[in-house]
Design a protein around this motif. Structure first.
Motif: not given
Length: 166
Positions: A35, A45-47, A49, A73, A105-107, A128-129
């Protein structure tokens, strides 16, 4: 891909992480996607899945995989702050699981809280989203420059004790 010599600037880091096929296998398994990076703020930052195959019998992502996402991360925040000059193995890590992490999806955001000469203190968060904090971790890692990593690999290839000349 020919990898540029370290240190990498922020633009080079962004270019590298825009190529998902270059991610390590474990990152691909977790569904890693880049991200943002800020080398001045020492954040990454990343996501992720993660799929249902990573779930426990209770239906949530198994805690070891959550820890792996946060470790990835936080380590990327530290190594980005160094311009990818070497590696930053984790010495110790504590993960707090605040809510179940479900498949999908998680950030994640990793940040260097304090950078010493060789040691980094890092923090990672997973949401979470909807923005609910799911997990939090702190870790200590140590910087090993490329030249020391290469020398250790050469000693290992020759069958020598890797600690003998460190």
């Amino acid at each position: 891909m020919n990898f540029p010599r370290p240190p990498w600037d922020e633009a080079t880091i962004r270019q590298y992480f825009s190529r998902p096929e270059l991610a390590p296998g474990y990152s691909r398994l977790l569904g890693f996607e880049f991200v943002d990076v800020d080398t001045t703020a020492m954040t990454f930052e990343c996501t992720f899945n993660p799929g249902p195959e990573l779930c426990s019998p209770a239906g949530a992502i198994q805690g070891g995989f959550i820890t792996a996402m946060l470790d990835d991360t936080m380590s990327l925040a530290a190594i980005s702050a160094l311009g990818f000059d070497g590696v930053v193995p984790t010495l110790e890590m504590k993960t707090s699981f605040l809510a179940p992490v479900m498949a999908g999806f998680v950030r994640a955001k990793g940040q260097v809280l304090k950078k010493g000469r060789k040691t980094f203190f890092t923090e990672g968060r997973l949401w979470d989203r909807e923005g609910q904090l799911l997990a939090h971790a702190t870790a200590t890692c140590i910087h090993r420059p490329h030249d020391k990593v290469k020398a250790a690999r050469a000693r290992q290839a020759r069958g020598e004790n890797s600690r003998s000349s460190e």
